[in-house]
Scaffold this motif. Structure first.
Motif, PDB file in Angstrom:
ATOM      1  N   ALA A 439       0.867  -1.322  -0.173  1.00  0.00           N
ATOM      2  CA  ALA A 439      -0.135   0.207  -0.033  1.00  0.00           C
ATOM      3  C   ALA A 439       0.279   0.940  -0.304  1.00  0.00           C
ATOM      4  O   ALA A 439       2.106   1.623   0.877  1.00  0.00           O
ATOM      5  CB  ALA A 439      -0.368   0.256   1.422  1.00  0.00           C
ATOM      6  N   SER A 440       0.746   2.191  -0.772  1.00  0.00           N
ATOM      7  CA  SER A 440       1.417   3.489  -0.855  1.00  0.00           C
ATOM      8  C   SER A 440       0.694   4.506  -1.266  1.00  0.00           C
ATOM      9  O   SER A 440      -0.860   4.307  -2.141  1.00  0.00           O
ATOM     10  CB  SER A 440       2.828   2.806  -1.910  1.00  0.00           C
ATOM     11  N   PHE A 465       5.877   8.546  -2.120  1.00  0.00           N
ATOM     12  CA  PHE A 465       6.007   7.230  -2.956  1.00  0.00           C
ATOM     13  C   PHE A 465       6.302   6.279  -2.588  1.00  0.00           C
ATOM     14  O   PHE A 465       7.325   5.976  -1.835  1.00  0.00           O
ATOM     15  CB  PHE A 465       6.588   8.021  -3.762  1.00  0.00           C
ATOM     16  N   GLY A 466       6.155   4.983  -3.176  1.00  0.00           N
ATOM     17  CA  GLY A 466       6.356   3.749  -3.091  1.00  0.00           C
ATOM     18  C   GLY A 466       7.140   2.878  -4.018  1.00  0.00           C
ATOM     19  O   GLY A 466       7.844   2.049  -3.953  1.00  0.00           O
ATOM     20  N   SER A 467       6.922   2.902  -5.600  1.00  0.00           N
ATOM     21  CA  SER A 467       7.017   2.384  -6.484  1.00  0.00           C
ATOM     22  C   SER A 467       6.712   1.958  -7.939  1.00  0.00           C
ATOM     23  O   SER A 467       5.060   3.001  -7.848  1.00  0.00           O
ATOM     24  CB  SER A 467       6.559   0.574  -5.375  1.00  0.00           C
ATOM     25  N   PRO A 468       7.225   1.888  -8.789  1.00  0.00           N
ATOM     26  CA  PRO A 468       9.105   1.713  -8.256  1.00  0.00           C
ATOM     27  C   PRO A 468       9.457   2.865  -7.809  1.00  0.00           C
ATOM     28  O   PRO A 468       8.969   3.328  -8.761  1.00  0.00           O
ATOM     29  CB  PRO A 468       9.137   0.440  -9.406  1.00  0.00           C
ATOM     30  N   ALA A 469      11.157   2.255  -8.225  1.00  0.00           N
ATOM     31  CA  ALA A 469      11.479   3.534  -6.839  1.00  0.00           C
ATOM     32  C   ALA A 469      12.042   3.978  -7.914  1.00  0.00           C
ATOM     33  O   ALA A 469      12.369   3.818  -9.670  1.00  0.00           O
ATOM     34  CB  ALA A 469      12.873   2.571  -6.848  1.00  0.00           C
ATOM     35  N   VAL A 485      16.555   8.692  -4.819  1.00  0.00           N
ATOM     36  CA  VAL A 485      16.899   7.321  -5.690  1.00  0.00           C
ATOM     37  C   VAL A 485      15.360   6.943  -4.748  1.00  0.00           C
ATOM     38  O   VAL A 485      15.521   5.973  -3.674  1.00  0.00           O
ATOM     39  CB  VAL A 485      17.463   6.233  -5.516  1.00  0.00           C
ATOM     40  N   ARG A 486      14.291   7.287  -5.174  1.00  0.00           N
ATOM     41  CA  ARG A 486      13.112   7.387  -3.843  1.00  0.00           C
ATOM     42  C   ARG A 486      12.065   6.358  -4.177  1.00  0.00           C
ATOM     43  O   ARG A 486      11.927   5.523  -5.358  1.00  0.00           O
ATOM     44  CB  ARG A 486      12.427   8.275  -3.738  1.00  0.00           C
ATOM     45  N   GLY A 487      11.567   5.274  -3.298  1.00  0.00           N
ATOM     46  CA  GLY A 487      11.554   3.723  -3.278  1.00  0.00           C
ATOM     47  C   GLY A 487      10.858   3.073  -2.580  1.00  0.00           C
ATOM     48  O   GLY A 487      12.146   3.342  -1.856  1.00  0.00           O
ATOM     49  N   TYR A 488       9.888   2.505  -2.530  1.00  0.00           N
ATOM     50  CA  TYR A 488       9.836   1.034  -1.009  1.00  0.00           C
ATOM     51  C   TYR A 488      11.013   0.156  -1.516  1.00  0.00           C
ATOM     52  O   TYR A 488      11.186  -0.470  -2.332  1.00  0.00           O
ATOM     53  CB  TYR A 488       9.008   0.118  -0.996  1.00  0.00           C
TER      54      TYR A 488
END
Length: 816
Positions: A439-440, A465-469, A485-488
């Motif tokens: 969940a994002s 922000f979750g995905s993709p990075a 570099v942002r993402g789960y």
């Protein structure tokens, strides 16, 4: 006789009317389609066609205004944000309704209800990869947040207000051709859009191929041919901020599924790996002519008509933002406001891990996990398929879910192989865990970026922000530049997920996540610039494992080289860099290749010697080099199947062995290349053999030798309708150049922003604002895009200040 003739003609007339009023196979009802009152003729628009002067949205709280500039860009001015998003939804639908719906249907696996059998494999793949499951979870996250729930509901109201007033005679052309009607828009369809982008940006899984090769070739070979670190060192983060460090789980003794490695089911030979990514960068004020930062972004996505993007300006008392939006999403995805600018490229993270299942029953309805029997949960998926004469067939495809995701293909299932798209890379009898199931709330991320005014606001936005990075580049009027570099990311042990994992082993499962601050990032680095081009994010000084499969270094290295040398840079400096077509691989490989064929009689040798390593449209040398390198690469790795190494590995080994040969030393990679003059692995023989293949092809190629013909770039219609795309484009560029143009993908939005107040943006995308093939504005941006021209934006905060000379039309939006 007269009455008989009259009766006969009456029957003929009735038969014609009946015949033309219904579908025949895949042919739409031709009577309706060709009708001058309701048919496709109504979709033809003259060049001077204008948008409406008034639109009605029943839920609007007050009047709102749309100023259309002469490029057909809508500038929406509203008195509150809810009305702003209502009008945005209406305008998106007015310009691109069919595109909005077909993209949502593609994500949901609902294309076959429109296009029939030919898209059934796609629909199955979307269902089996869990796109509906992911979208439902995304919708829950959006609705749990009162702010994004309000935004998406307002946007949805606007879309449906447009649909409600639409008469069948005014349907977009594709509805008439394909003979169906638009459906009401829902918030779930916006969630599908988010997850379809996540699917598109999740790189192809290599797990099953590497697991087979690991079992056959051994770990040392895998480390050489499929390395975890960038062979040439061109990482996204050059000088990174120090991240918090914590203990990383150790790699277990058994780090892949032995059972899967020994199972030969479902293995297809993969084509040569291919990456076509995106670029972004920012320069600090110390390297620009104005003393303020400059930011550039050009995401490389599918080259379709209508374009993936829609250019818009959104203005309310609390917001003033300009950029491009995705069809079906509120807000601006890439753009700027009066204080900051941002851009996005794909990291290329390992977002999909596969877990081999050992079933606990003959019907494959349960499996073993940590010594326990765990039930699989069935999710029946209903797929409607349009058949001849408009008949609909219902197909029930049951997908079985583990606690962390679906089994894309059970061996007991009677399905054709391979499945479509990324489902083709799913190993049989393996459960998928995709980061996009988590969940994002990406809608909240972009909402906050639209409103951001400072570096801290940017950081707060990215936490959603979750995905993709993604690589989020940033610059502001205060002089800061940054890249995050942002993402789960799961907290993985080294190489976790590089190979197929074992569902039975608890240590193979994700246990924790990296925090936001543990994601790689850099703020105001000493280099005076930041840049990303989908390359390896980090080097050896970063403590966490982020994956191994990233883009080739060509674009990243070239951008870094150009940015390091820039002084007093201008908007045009960045525009020219976006159009750069020098090739990293050619500059390093071609001089070596030529050394081994100096005595070959081919006339093409001189063509290559005179080449400047630039992939220009009219170049023959570019085509010959590409063919030569592909032939050499294929010969080098013909024993390594089903998955050949990347081109950069071929280059690294070639450079190493050539240097050893020149120094009279033995080969450092004797298993693959020897320094001998002859022999199966001789570098000299492989290069000569690949050249002979290339020269023979070039002698017969004729006009195909021209690079633009060989590459074959064109804009294709989203439904692949013939005649509604573009001709082949005679443009410079290549997938591995900064101007990364491939046959079906390329720079989808070239943007440069000057952060000197007042902030000013310049941009172009291939296509046009209208989704109507009968409109002049369907492709009117394309000539500028081909030439590399960026158009300045009318980024005007006050509606009253908008110059009359820039205005094409004024529209007022009113409620009941």
């Amino acid at each position: 006789m007269r009455w008989i003739r009259l009766a006969v003609w009456s029957v003929v007339a009735i038969l014609i009317e009946v015949g033309l009023g219904q579908r025949w196979g895949t042919i739409p009802p031709l009577g309706k389609f060709f009708s001058p009152v309701e048919g496709f003729w109504r979709n033809a628009e003259p060049k001077d066609f204008l948008p409406p002067t008034e639109i009605h949205i029943p839920t609007l709280q007050g009047p709102a205004y749309v100023i259309w500039d002469r490029r057909w860009v809508p500038h929406i001015y509203a008195q509150n944000e809810a009305d702003l998003y209502r009008v945005q939804g209406y305008i998106q639908a007015y310009l691109r309704l069919w595109q909005m719906e077909i993209q949502a249907d593609a994500a949901a696996g609902r294309l076959s209800r429109i296009l029939g059998e030919r898209t059934l494999s796609h629909d199955r793949a979307m269902r089996r990869l869990g796109l509906p499951y992911a979208a439902e979870r995304a919708l829950q996250a959006m609705q749990a947040d009162s702010l994004t729930r309000t935004v998406v509901e307002a946007f949805t109201e606007g879309v449906n207000a447009y649909i409600a007033q639409l008469k069948s005679r005014d349907y977009p052309f594709e509805y008439k051709l394909l003979d169906y009607e638009p459906e009401p828009w829902t918030a779930l369809r916006s969630a599908y859009l988010v997850k379809y982008m996540a699917y598109d940006l999740s790189v192809r899984s290599q797990d099953k191929y590497l697991t087979k090769l690991l079992h056959r070739l051994g770990k040392g070979t895998i480390d050489t041919l499929y390395p975890n670190l960038a062979p040439f060192g061109h990482t996204t983060i050059l000088t990174g901020a120090k991240v918090p460090e914590r203990e990383v789980p150790p790699q277990p003794p058994i780090y892949y599924s032995l059972a899967y490695a020994e199972d030969s089911a479902g293995q297809e030979i993969e084509n040569s790996p291919f990456w076509l990514g995106s670029n972004n960068w920012a320069l600090s004020g110390k390297k620009t002519a104005t003393g303020y930062p400059l930011l550039a972004n050009d995401p490389h996505l599918a080259l379709n008509l209508p374009s993936i993007w829609l250019e818009m300006h959104l203005n309310a008392p609390s917001l003033n933002v300009y950029g491009v939006t995705l069809l079906g999403a509120p807000g601006v995805i890439i753009g700027y406001n009066s204080a900051i600018a941002w851009g996005v490229t794909n990291v290329g993270p390992d977002a999909m891990d596969f877990y081999h299942i050992r079933y606990a029953d003959p019907e494959h309805k349960s499996f073993y996990m940590a010594g326990q029997v765990v039930a699989l949960h069935p999710r029946p998926e209903t797929v409607w398929v349009r058949r001849s004469m408009g008949r609909m067939e219902r197909i029930i495809d049951t997908v079985w879910y583990t606690p962390w995701g679906p089994i894309v293909h059970r061996s007991i299932d009677k399905l054709p192989r391979p499945l479509a798209g990324k489902a083709a890379d799913a190993p049989i009898d393996c459960a998928l865990r995709w980061i996009s199931y988590e969940a994002s709330n990406e809608a909240r991320c972009f909402y906050e970026l639209n409103h951001a005014g400072t570096l801290e606001d940017y950081k707060c936005a990215l936490e959603y922000f979750g995905s993709p990075a993604q690589n989020f580049v940033y610059a502001d009027t205060a002089g800061h530049i940054a890249l995050w570099v942002r993402g789960y990311y799961p907290l993985r042990w080294r190489e976790q997920g590089k190979f197929v994992l074992d569902a039975e082993r608890p240590e193979h499962h994700w246990r924790d996540w990296l925090t936001f601050e543990e994601n790689p990032h850099t703020i105001d680095p000493p280099e005076g610039f930041v840049r990303s081009a989908n390359s390896y994010p980090v080097g050896t000084d970063y403590p966490y494992y982020l994956g191994w499969y990233f883009a080739l270094p060509d674009r990243s290295a070239r951008i870094e080289e150009r940015l390091r040398n820039m002084e007093k840079a201008t908007v045009d400096s960045l525009r020219l860099l976006q159009m750069d077509v020098e090739n990293f691989l050619a500059r390093r490989a071609l001089p070596i290749l030529l050394e081994y064929v100096q005595k070959h009689p081919s006339r093409w040798i001189d063509t290559l010697r005179q080449w400047d390593y630039k992939f220009r449209a009219e170049s023959r040398a570019a085509t010959i080099f590409r063919r030569w390198w592909k032939a050499y690469h294929a010969l080098l790795w013909q024993s390594v199947q089903p998955r050949m190494p990347e081109w950069e590995v071929s280059l690294k080994l070639t450079l190493d062995v050539h240097a050893a040969r020149a120094a009279g030393k033995p080969s450092p990679h004797p298993r693959w290349l020897s320094t001998a003059d002859t022999g199966e692995k001789s570098i000299a023989q492989l290069i000569r053999q690949s050249w002979e293949l290339t020269a023979r092809w070039a002698d017969q190629a004729g006009d195909t030798l021209l690079w633009w013909r060989y590459r074959g770039t064109q804009l294709r219609h989203l439904a692949r309708l013939p005649g509604f795309g573009s001709a082949l484009l005679q443009v410079d560029g290549d997938a591995q150049c900064v101007n990364a143009i491939g046959s079906t993908a390329g720079p989808s939005w070239r943007m440069v922003v000057s952060l000197k107040p007042p902030v000013q943006g310049y941009a172009i995308y291939p296509g046009g604002q209208s989704g109507n093939p009968g409109s002049h504005h369907y492709t009117d941006f394309l000539p500028d895009w081909e030439k590399g021209i960026l158009r300045p934006h009318a980024f005007i905060a006050k509606r009253e200040a908008f110059p009359d000379s820039l205005i094409l039309q004024r529209t007022i939006a009113v409620g009941k």
